[in-house]
Structure formats: structure tokens, C-alpha cells
Motif scaffolding. Structure first.
Motif, PDB file in Angstrom:
ATOM      1  N   UNK A  92      -1.782   8.765   2.058  1.00  0.00           N
ATOM      2  CA  UNK A  92      -2.294   7.452   2.433  1.00  0.00           C
ATOM      3  C   UNK A  92      -3.282   6.932   1.396  1.00  0.00           C
ATOM      4  N   UNK A  93      -4.169   7.813   0.934  1.00  0.00           N
ATOM      5  CA  UNK A  93      -5.149   7.425  -0.087  1.00  0.00           C
ATOM      6  C   UNK A  93      -4.452   7.031  -1.384  1.00  0.00           C
ATOM      7  N   UNK A  94      -3.390   7.772  -1.734  1.00  0.00           N
ATOM      8  CA  UNK A  94      -2.675   7.445  -2.972  1.00  0.00           C
ATOM      9  C   UNK A  94      -1.918   6.124  -2.855  1.00  0.00           C
ATOM     10  N   UNK A  95      -1.337   5.862  -1.689  1.00  0.00           N
ATOM     11  CA  UNK A  95      -0.656   4.583  -1.501  1.00  0.00           C
ATOM     12  C   UNK A  95      -1.658   3.428  -1.484  1.00  0.00           C
ATOM     13  N   UNK A  96      -2.847   3.647  -0.898  1.00  0.00           N
ATOM     14  CA  UNK A  96      -3.879   2.598  -0.905  1.00  0.00           C
ATOM     15  C   UNK A  96      -4.328   2.308  -2.334  1.00  0.00           C
ATOM     16  N   UNK A  97      -4.465   3.370  -3.135  1.00  0.00           N
ATOM     17  CA  UNK A  97      -4.851   3.165  -4.529  1.00  0.00           C
ATOM     18  C   UNK A  97      -3.788   2.373  -5.280  1.00  0.00           C
ATOM     19  N   UNK A  98      -2.522   2.659  -4.995  1.00  0.00           N
ATOM     20  CA  UNK A  98      -1.442   1.913  -5.629  1.00  0.00           C
ATOM     21  C   UNK A  98      -1.449   0.449  -5.171  1.00  0.00           C
ATOM     22  N   UNK A  99      -1.813   0.228  -3.900  1.00  0.00           N
ATOM     23  CA  UNK A  99      -1.907  -1.145  -3.394  1.00  0.00           C
ATOM     24  C   UNK A  99      -3.018  -1.902  -4.123  1.00  0.00           C
ATOM     25  N   UNK A 100      -4.136  -1.230  -4.338  1.00  0.00           N
ATOM     26  CA  UNK A 100      -5.256  -1.856  -5.052  1.00  0.00           C
ATOM     27  C   UNK A 100      -4.873  -2.212  -6.485  1.00  0.00           C
ATOM     28  N   UNK A 101      -3.949  -1.429  -7.056  1.00  0.00           N
ATOM     29  CA  UNK A 101      -3.491  -1.684  -8.426  1.00  0.00           C
ATOM     30  C   UNK A 101      -2.367  -2.718  -8.472  1.00  0.00           C
ATOM     31  N   UNK A 102      -1.948  -3.184  -7.278  1.00  0.00           N
ATOM     32  CA  UNK A 102      -0.858  -4.145  -7.227  1.00  0.00           C
ATOM     33  C   UNK A 102       0.511  -3.519  -7.390  1.00  0.00           C
ATOM     34  N   UNK A 103       0.593  -2.201  -7.237  1.00  0.00           N
ATOM     35  CA  UNK A 103       1.864  -1.508  -7.454  1.00  0.00           C
ATOM     36  C   UNK A 103       2.621  -1.236  -6.155  1.00  0.00           C
ATOM     37  N   UNK A 104       1.968  -1.434  -5.005  1.00  0.00           N
ATOM     38  CA  UNK A 104       2.646  -1.250  -3.719  1.00  0.00           C
ATOM     39  C   UNK A 104       3.156  -2.611  -3.251  1.00  0.00           C
ATOM     40  N   UNK A 105       4.363  -2.647  -2.750  1.00  0.00           N
ATOM     41  CA  UNK A 105       4.911  -3.922  -2.277  1.00  0.00           C
ATOM     42  C   UNK A 105       4.006  -4.474  -1.171  1.00  0.00           C
ATOM     43  N   UNK A 106       3.777  -5.778  -1.140  1.00  0.00           N
ATOM     44  CA  UNK A 106       2.785  -6.364  -0.222  1.00  0.00           C
ATOM     45  C   UNK A 106       3.094  -6.184   1.258  1.00  0.00           C
ATOM     46  N   UNK A 107       4.362  -6.000   1.605  1.00  0.00           N
ATOM     47  CA  UNK A 107       4.719  -5.849   3.016  1.00  0.00           C
ATOM     48  C   UNK A 107       4.725  -4.387   3.471  1.00  0.00           C
ATOM     49  N   UNK A 108       4.241  -3.482   2.623  1.00  0.00           N
ATOM     50  CA  UNK A 108       4.242  -2.054   2.952  1.00  0.00           C
ATOM     51  C   UNK A 108       2.852  -1.613   3.382  1.00  0.00           C
ATOM     52  N   UNK A 109       2.765  -1.001   4.547  1.00  0.00           N
ATOM     53  CA  UNK A 109       1.498  -0.456   5.036  1.00  0.00           C
ATOM     54  C   UNK A 109       1.289   0.934   4.440  1.00  0.00           C
ATOM     55  N   UNK A 110       0.174   1.171   3.755  1.00  0.00           N
ATOM     56  CA  UNK A 110      -0.042   2.464   3.092  1.00  0.00           C
ATOM     57  C   UNK A 110       0.014   3.664   4.036  1.00  0.00           C
ATOM     58  N   UNK A 111      -0.526   3.514   5.245  1.00  0.00           N
ATOM     59  CA  UNK A 111      -0.532   4.641   6.185  1.00  0.00           C
ATOM     60  C   UNK A 111       0.869   4.950   6.685  1.00  0.00           C
ATOM     61  N   UNK A 112       1.637   3.903   6.984  1.00  0.00           N
ATOM     62  CA  UNK A 112       3.017   4.121   7.432  1.00  0.00           C
ATOM     63  C   UNK A 112       3.874   4.656   6.289  1.00  0.00           C
ATOM     64  N   UNK A 113       3.603   4.193   5.074  1.00  0.00           N
ATOM     65  CA  UNK A 113       4.336   4.703   3.918  1.00  0.00           C
ATOM     66  C   UNK A 113       4.054   6.187   3.736  1.00  0.00           C
ATOM     67  N   UNK A 114       2.813   6.589   3.999  1.00  0.00           N
ATOM     68  CA  UNK A 114       2.432   7.999   3.847  1.00  0.00           C
ATOM     69  C   UNK A 114       3.135   8.876   4.877  1.00  0.00           C
TER      70      UNK A 114
END
Length: 199
Positions: free
Chosen positions: A140-162
Motif C-alpha cells: 500500500x505504501x509503495x502504491x501510494x508513493x507511485x500515486x504521488x509520483x503520478x505513476x499510478x492510474x488516477x482511478x486506482x485505490x492504492x490500498x485496494x491495489x495492494x
């Protein structure tokens, strides 16, 4: 350059080396037995037979079957340590998945014990409960970091992705056990990540 005035420490030998080697051999035998039969069905006698020692010799090193199980789980974790360290989510996950496939019996052990440990009375229940919580948190932390970098698709929830990533990894490994020539674990993980990350 080493200091020639300081004599190197003695290598482990004698009874200490034999004890360490015997413990390692017992853990390896237990890993195979538990992977094949599960913790509940695998017996200390089967471990002793597989290791070529007496049951009392096994119990000398591991007084209870639960102690042996915990040693096997610790050994499993040590075998995977540092494989994914410092590589980031994608490269680290792929490296770990490929490493797991090359360690004989490690995926069988993990999958068998994970299924058994659903029961709260199982001695590995807390181990897997903590492990899943840690994995969800770490990914979850890694997906959140990717979201902060703009690398996670905007419709993806980091916790659910984890949690989805953990579920996929465990599930695809189970399928790999049944069809290792057909199922590609690392390719499946890459595909999932390609769906949630920006190109």
C-alpha cells in the motif's frame, strides 16, 4: 586490506559446526515434509526418517513440533531476504517471484501452511495474519508513493491495489503448483501492474 597482525577468528568446527549442520538438515527435512503433507499431517517421525536421524535427535534440537514449524518459517523468510530490497515495487516483486520458483519446495510449503493456518488454533495462524497485514501495508505504501509520483492510474485505490496484488500473487502461485509449464507467475504479476500503473 586485512590487518595481518590480527589473527582471523576460528571457523566453526567440532560440535558447534555439527550442531548447526544437524539443525539445518532437520529444518530442510521438515520443510519437505510440511510442504508435502502439511503441518498437521506431517509427523516428527517423518522428519526424522527424511533426515536420517532418530526422533529423539529431532526433539533434542526442537523440543516441540511447533518449534520446528516456526524454525521452518523463519528459514523460509531468510531465504527470501534482500531479494527484493531496494528494487522498487515492480522489479522487486518480479525478482522475488522468480527467486521463489527456483527454491525447491518453498512455494509448496508456503501454500500448504497458509491454507492450514486459517484455523486460529494453528501454530502458524499469527505468523500468516501478521505477514498478510505487513504485505498489505508495505505494498500500500509503495502504491501510494507511485500515486504521488503520478505513476499510478488516477482511478486506482492504492490500498485496494495492494490487497489485490497480494491476492493475485498467492493465487497465481497456487495455479503454478498445478501447472508449472503453463502458468507464468512473474508474467502475471507484470500484467497486473501494467493495468494499475501508467505506461
Amino acid at each position: 586490506m586485512p590487518d595481518a597482525s590480527v589473527a582471523p577468528g576460528p571457523a566453526a568446527r567440532g560440535p558447534y559446526a555439527k550442531t548447526a549442520a544437524r539443525r539445518a538438515a532437520i529444518i530442510a527435512a521438515a520443510r519437505d515434509v510440511f510442504a508435502a503433507h502439511g503441518y498437521r499431517s506431517g509427523s516428527i517421525q517423518e522428519v526424522a526418517t527424511a533426515c536420517g536421524v532418530s526422533q529423539s535427535a529431532v526433539l533434542h534440537h526442537f523440543p516441540a513440533k511447533e518449534d520446528l514449524l516456526l524454525a521452518v518459517l523463519a528459514d523460509r523468510d531468510e531465504r527470501g531476504d534482500d531479494v527484493s530490497a531496494g528494487r522498487g515495487l515492480v522489479d522487486g516483486a518480479i525478482a522475488q517471484a522468480e527467486h521463489n520458483e527456483k527454491v525447491p519446495g518453498i512455494i509448496e510449503l508456503y501454500t500448504t501452511l497458509c491454507a492450514e493456518s486459517v484455523s486460529p488454533s494453528h501454530p502458524a495462524h499469527s505468523y500468516f495474519e501478521s505477514r498478510f497485514a505487513r504485505l498489505r501495508s508495505d505494498f500500500g505504501a509503495q502504491f501510494r508513493a507511485l500515486a504521488d509520483e503520478g505513476r499510478l492510474r488516477p482511478d486506482v485505490d492504492p490500498e485496494l491495489a495492494a490487497s489485490g496484488f497480494v491476492a493475485l500473487w498467492d493465487g497465481i502461485q497456487l495455479q503454478w503448483l498445478h501447472a508449472p509449464d503453463t502458468v507464468d507467475v512473474s508474467l502475471s504479476l507484470r500484467h497486473y501492474l501494467s493495468l494499475v500503473l501508467r505506461p
